[in-house]
Enzyme design. Structure first.
Site, PDB file in Angstrom:
ATOM      1  CE1 TYR A 146      -2.378   3.406   3.149  1.00 48.72           C
ATOM      2  CE2 TYR A 146      -3.165   2.835   0.783  1.00 48.72           C
ATOM      3  CZ  TYR A 146      -3.061   3.832   2.329  1.00 48.72           C
ATOM      4  OH  TYR A 146      -4.032   5.231   1.979  1.00 48.72           O
ATOM      5  CG  ASP A 241       6.272   3.483   0.152  1.00 47.76           C
ATOM      6  OD1 ASP A 241       4.765   3.763   0.264  1.00 47.76           O
ATOM      7  OD2 ASP A 241       6.151   4.596   1.377  1.00 47.76           O
ATOM      8  CE  LYS A 269       3.244   4.790   7.777  1.00 48.51           C
ATOM      9  NZ  LYS A 269       1.047   5.252   8.543  1.00 48.51           N
TER      10      LYS A 269
HETATM   11  P1  KE4 Z   1       0.070   8.291   4.911  1.00 49.60           P
HETATM   12  O1  KE4 Z   1      -0.620   9.068   3.229  1.00 49.60           O
HETATM   13  O2  KE4 Z   1      -1.069   7.935   5.077  1.00 49.60           O
HETATM   14  O3  KE4 Z   1       0.408  10.009   5.688  1.00 49.60           O
HETATM   15  O4  KE4 Z   1       0.857   6.986   3.425  1.00 49.60           O
HETATM   16  C1  KE4 Z   1       0.275   6.856   3.282  1.00 49.60           C
HETATM   17  C2  KE4 Z   1       1.206   5.120   3.273  1.00 49.60           C
HETATM   18  C3  KE4 Z   1       2.296   4.952   2.272  1.00 49.60           C
HETATM   19  N1  KE4 Z   1       2.981   4.138   2.294  1.00 49.60           N
HETATM   20  C4  KE4 Z   1       2.989   3.389   3.226  1.00 49.60           C
HETATM   21  C5  KE4 Z   1       4.109   2.394   3.145  1.00 49.60           C
HETATM   22  C6  KE4 Z   1       1.814   3.396   3.677  1.00 49.60           C
HETATM   23  O5  KE4 Z   1       1.957   2.613   4.606  1.00 49.60           O
HETATM   24  C7  KE4 Z   1       1.397   4.268   4.143  1.00 49.60           C
HETATM   25  C8  KE4 Z   1      -0.059   4.967   5.386  1.00 49.60           C
HETATM   26  N2  KE4 Z   1      -0.379   3.221   6.409  1.00 49.60           N
HETATM   27  C9  KE4 Z   1      -1.256   3.151   6.940  1.00 49.60           C
HETATM   28  C10 KE4 Z   1      -0.958   2.362   7.463  1.00 49.60           C
HETATM   29  N3  KE4 Z   1      -1.180   0.695   7.138  1.00 49.60           N
HETATM   30  C11 KE4 Z   1      -1.873   4.239   7.303  1.00 49.60           C
HETATM   31  C12 KE4 Z   1      -3.041   4.354   8.612  1.00 49.60           C
HETATM   32  C13 KE4 Z   1      -4.139   4.797   7.463  1.00 49.60           C
HETATM   33  O6  KE4 Z   1      -4.663   4.916   6.520  1.00 49.60           O
HETATM   34  O7  KE4 Z   1      -5.256   5.191   8.310  1.00 49.60           O
END
Ligand code: KE4
Length: 431
Positions: A146, A241, A269
């Protein structure tokens, strides 16, 4: 079965009137595990307290950022101090320069970078850059990885591996999704075959080199070799990523853990210390394509804002301290050992996979190497396990496709609590 959460339940009813599912991000709705999503009143150190006054050892860590523990005084003070001088100027500040220099200390491959406000913005910008720099539209990603809610990355495999991608969300146009090709994670041969057939059309390969979004899965040596080969032979850019793995799998991320130098890296993060920050960056020659130097456009009102850079710089400077990361890694390894001992003692069908300070317990009878393996896990049992762990005062990610995150504030008492709770939850969740 579980504790009662009357105030969370009441807030959920109110929230559902004004937000889809009552949440601002789907995974928070507890759909995968059942039960009432907990509304959190406050967090301190390794602990969360919900609105019903119940306290939990936190293994979500706000999905990674809280590596120092929640409400770390130095970070709170840095944010407050910065706020006194204004929260955002929409103009360059010294803090952004300092932040970029600190990020480079951890990620030498990031020669030039741009700050944005989320991991999604980071990956969205990185693939636009890859397309602009190579003048190719094709993208390769892997099932189960993801990368945020980017249209081109919300794509699942088409009928055949080398066929066009299909949207993995309503609202993503098919004629956009078709430019994204998807393969199983760890499928080195499939990657080689795909590039042999379409290499000239493919701008980049984007991946979680160590995954977190289908649980923690490590790449095989052959998979990493295949990435090097397609880069060498077809000129495709390799984008790591590291939004989740950055500062988590290793202080220098998956690229340091694996000793692999990507062309571009995305961060999020931890880099923002819990405030909205994403970063994308890498080879200077590639980043020179970014406006105002080049023709790839990317912008953001709050990019590099004073509060986020204050939180990020303070967090990273603490993380830089000798042995600081190693101590958190040792704590995570203790949890891994405790969980494995409990699994062995109870002869449970479960495996634990860890990279640095991120760890997953899968209900599987074999190592989990890709999304098919992750899907084959017993997710029903994970739901029961999650609810029992909550009852025992441990807050796990509400999905079997996630990683747990440990902080500097998890000590021996928290390790013992987490391991003992798992022993109970493993026994009670078994059918
Ligand atoms: P954000 O747009 O949520 O800051 O990041 C997206 C993203 C991009 N790449 C990776 C590898 C990620 O894990 C994420 C976001 N991770 C999720 C947890 N699986 C955030 C939690 C959520 O979606 O509420």
């Amino acid at each position: 079965m579980g504790l009662s959460h009357p105030k969370s339940q009441a807030l959920l009813e109110r929230a559902r009137q004004v937000m889809p599912g009552g949440v601002n991000s789907p995974v928070r709705a507890f759909r995968a595990v059942g039960g009432t999503p907990l509304f959190i009143a406050e967090a301190k150190g390794a602990y969360l307290t919900d609105v019903d006054g119940q306290r939990y050892v936190d293994l979500v860590g706000t999905w990674g950022p809280a590596i120092l523990g929640h409400a770390r005084q130095e970070v709170v003070s840095a944010i407050c101090d910065a706020a006194q001088r204004g929260t955002s100027f929409g103009a360059p500040t010294e803090a952004e320069v300092t932040m970029a220099e600190v990020v480079q200390d951890f990620f030498p491959s990031i020669e030039m970078m741009r700050m944005v406000s989320s991991g999604t913005e980071a990956t969205m910008s990185a693939i636009r850059l890859a397309r602009g720099a190579t003048k190719r539209d094709g993208i390769v990603k892997f099932e189960g990885c993801y990368h945020g809610h980017v249209d081109s990355l919300l794509v699942k495999a088409g009928s055949g591996a080398a066929s066009f991608g299909e949207p993995d969300s309503a609202g993503v146009p098919a004629d956009l999704a078709q430019h994204t090709l998807t393969l199983p994670f760890n499928d080195g041969e499939g990657l080689r075959r795909l590039f042999a057939e379409k290499g000239e059309q493919l701008s980049c390969v984007i991946l979680e080199a160590i995954t977190g979004n289908m649980g923690v899965i490590l790449p095989t040596p052959d998979f990493l070799s295949a990435l090097e080969e397609v880069r060498e032979r077809y000129g495709a850019l390799i984008i790591f990523d590291e939004v989740m793995t950055g500062f988590r799998a290793h202080r220098g991320g998956a690229q340091a853990y694996l000793d692999f130098k990507p062309d571009l890296t995305c961060l999020g993060k931890v880099v923002g210390g819990g405030l909205p920050v994403g970063v994308y960056g890498g080879r200077a020659d590639l980043m020179s394509h970014i406006s105002p130097l080049g023709l790839v456009y990317q912008a953001g009102t709050l990019s590099g804002n004073p509060l986020a850079t204050a939180a990020g710089i303070t967090t990273l400077n603490i993380l830089k301290q000798p042995d600081f990361f190693e101590a958190i890694e040792a704590t995570t390894a203790s949890i891994e050992q405790g969980w494995n001992a409990a699994i062995k003692e109870g002869q449970h069908k479960a495996v634990v996979q860890r990279a640095g300070t991120m760890i997953t317990l899968f209900f599987s009878d074999k190592p989990v190497m890709n999304f098919d393996d992750a899907q084959a896990c017993d997710h029903e049992r994970f739901g029961r396990f999650h609810q029992i762990m909550l009852r025992e005062g441990v807050y796990l990610p509400p999905s079997g496709y996630e990683a747990c995150f440990v902080s500097a504030m998890h000590g021996q008492a928290e390790i013992d609590h987490i391991v003992n709770a798992a022993k109970i939850a493993l026994a009670e969740s078994a059918k």
